[in-house]
Design a protein around this motif. Sequence first.
Motif, short mmCIF file in Angstrom:
data_model
loop_
_atom_site.label_atom_id
_atom_site.label_comp_id
_atom_site.label_asym_id
_atom_site.label_seq_id
_atom_site.Cartn_x
_atom_site.Cartn_y
_atom_site.Cartn_z
N ALA A 102 26.54 -3.63 -10.15
CA ALA A 102 26.10 -2.28 -10.51
C ALA A 102 26.66 -1.86 -11.87
O ALA A 102 25.98 -1.18 -12.65
CB ALA A 102 26.52 -1.29 -9.43
N ALA A 103 27.88 -2.27 -12.17
CA ALA A 103 28.51 -1.88 -13.44
C ALA A 103 27.75 -2.46 -14.62
O ALA A 103 27.46 -1.76 -15.61
CB ALA A 103 29.97 -2.36 -13.46
N VAL A 104 27.41 -3.75 -14.51
CA VAL A 104 26.67 -4.41 -15.60
C VAL A 104 25.31 -3.74 -15.79
O VAL A 104 24.86 -3.50 -16.92
CB VAL A 104 26.49 -5.92 -15.27
N ARG A 105 24.70 -3.40 -14.67
CA ARG A 105 23.37 -2.78 -14.73
C ARG A 105 23.46 -1.40 -15.41
O ARG A 105 22.62 -1.06 -16.24
CB ARG A 105 22.82 -2.64 -13.31
N SER A 106 24.48 -0.62 -15.06
CA SER A 106 24.61 0.72 -15.65
C SER A 106 24.92 0.62 -17.15
O SER A 106 24.40 1.42 -17.95
CB SER A 106 25.70 1.53 -14.94
N GLN A 107 25.72 -0.37 -17.55
CA GLN A 107 26.00 -0.56 -18.98
C GLN A 107 24.71 -0.90 -19.74
O GLN A 107 24.44 -0.36 -20.82
CB GLN A 107 27.01 -1.70 -19.17
N ALA A 108 23.92 -1.78 -19.15
CA ALA A 108 22.66 -2.16 -19.80
C ALA A 108 21.74 -0.95 -19.93
O ALA A 108 21.06 -0.77 -20.96
CB ALA A 108 21.98 -3.26 -19.00
N ARG A 109 21.73 -0.10 -18.90
CA ARG A 109 20.88 1.08 -18.92
C ARG A 109 21.33 2.02 -20.04
O ARG A 109 20.51 2.54 -20.80
CB ARG A 109 20.93 1.80 -17.57
N LEU A 110 22.64 2.25 -20.14
CA LEU A 110 23.16 3.13 -21.18
C LEU A 110 22.84 2.60 -22.57
O LEU A 110 22.45 3.36 -23.48
CB LEU A 110 24.67 3.29 -21.03
N ALA A 111 22.99 1.28 -22.75
CA ALA A 111 22.68 0.67 -24.04
C ALA A 111 21.21 0.88 -24.40
O ALA A 111 20.87 1.22 -25.55
CB ALA A 111 23.01 -0.82 -24.00
N ALA A 112 20.32 0.70 -23.41
CA ALA A 112 18.89 0.87 -23.66
C ALA A 112 18.58 2.31 -24.02
O ALA A 112 17.75 2.59 -24.92
CB ALA A 112 18.10 0.46 -22.43
N ILE A 113 19.24 3.27 -23.35
CA ILE A 113 18.99 4.69 -23.63
C ILE A 113 19.44 5.04 -25.04
O ILE A 113 18.71 5.72 -25.79
CB ILE A 113 19.71 5.58 -22.58
N THR A 114 20.62 4.59 -25.42
CA THR A 114 21.12 4.91 -26.78
C THR A 114 20.23 4.29 -27.85
O THR A 114 19.95 4.92 -28.88
CB THR A 114 22.57 4.43 -26.97
N LYS A 115 19.75 3.07 -27.58
CA LYS A 115 18.86 2.40 -28.54
C LYS A 115 17.56 3.20 -28.70
O LYS A 115 17.08 3.43 -29.82
CB LYS A 115 18.56 0.99 -28.06
N ALA A 116 17.02 3.67 -27.57
CA ALA A 116 15.77 4.44 -27.62
C ALA A 116 15.98 5.75 -28.38
O ALA A 116 15.11 6.18 -29.16
CB ALA A 116 15.28 4.71 -26.20
N LYS A 117 17.14 6.38 -28.16
CA LYS A 117 17.42 7.65 -28.86
C LYS A 117 17.50 7.46 -30.37
O LYS A 117 16.96 8.26 -31.14
CB LYS A 117 18.73 8.25 -28.34
N THR A 118 18.19 6.38 -30.78
CA THR A 118 18.31 6.14 -32.22
C THR A 118 16.95 5.85 -32.85
O THR A 118 16.66 6.34 -33.95
CB THR A 118 19.27 4.97 -32.51
N GLU A 119 16.13 5.08 -32.16
CA GLU A 119 14.78 4.79 -32.68
C GLU A 119 13.96 6.06 -32.81
O GLU A 119 13.21 6.24 -33.78
CB GLU A 119 14.07 3.79 -31.76
#
Length: 154
Positions: A102-119
């Motif tokens: 679950a921890a790895v999955r939540s980290q990946a989700r946060l990374a994807a969200i931040t990437k989308a926000k910057t784009e």
Amino acid sequence: MYRVQKVEIDSFSGFRIYPSKGKLFVRGDSKVFRFASSKNASLFLQRKNPRKIAWTQVYRRMHKKGITEEVAKKRSRRTVKHQRGIVGADLATIAARRNQTAAVRSQARLAAITKAKTEKKEKENKKAKPASRPSGASGPKVSKQQMKGGKGGR
């Protein structure tokens, strides 16, 4: 030489009638009925339903009596479970995701969200720069309803 006997079937009970035995009844419409005994003939003439009389062959056939050894129980087929890939991912990636913690999955989700926000921010910045052309000179204002051709023009 051996002769084959013509065995008739009782019209009421379904029993076999051997030659020189039983009664023959011919109805007014020329339909022939054969009876093994006077008991069968009597019940037929009383208009009894052979399906409701327990000792007749028709009753036994309807209520599945005495055929247990002939017909084996039908085997139902076991459903086989298959795993297929989904449109965006094949089986290997699905299995890998399933095995993640679950921890790895939540980290990946946060990374994807931040990437989308910057784009998104970059896109907005690009849109803000070339906005030098006049926006008001595009003609008369028309509502969406009018553009669709609704009731607006009446």
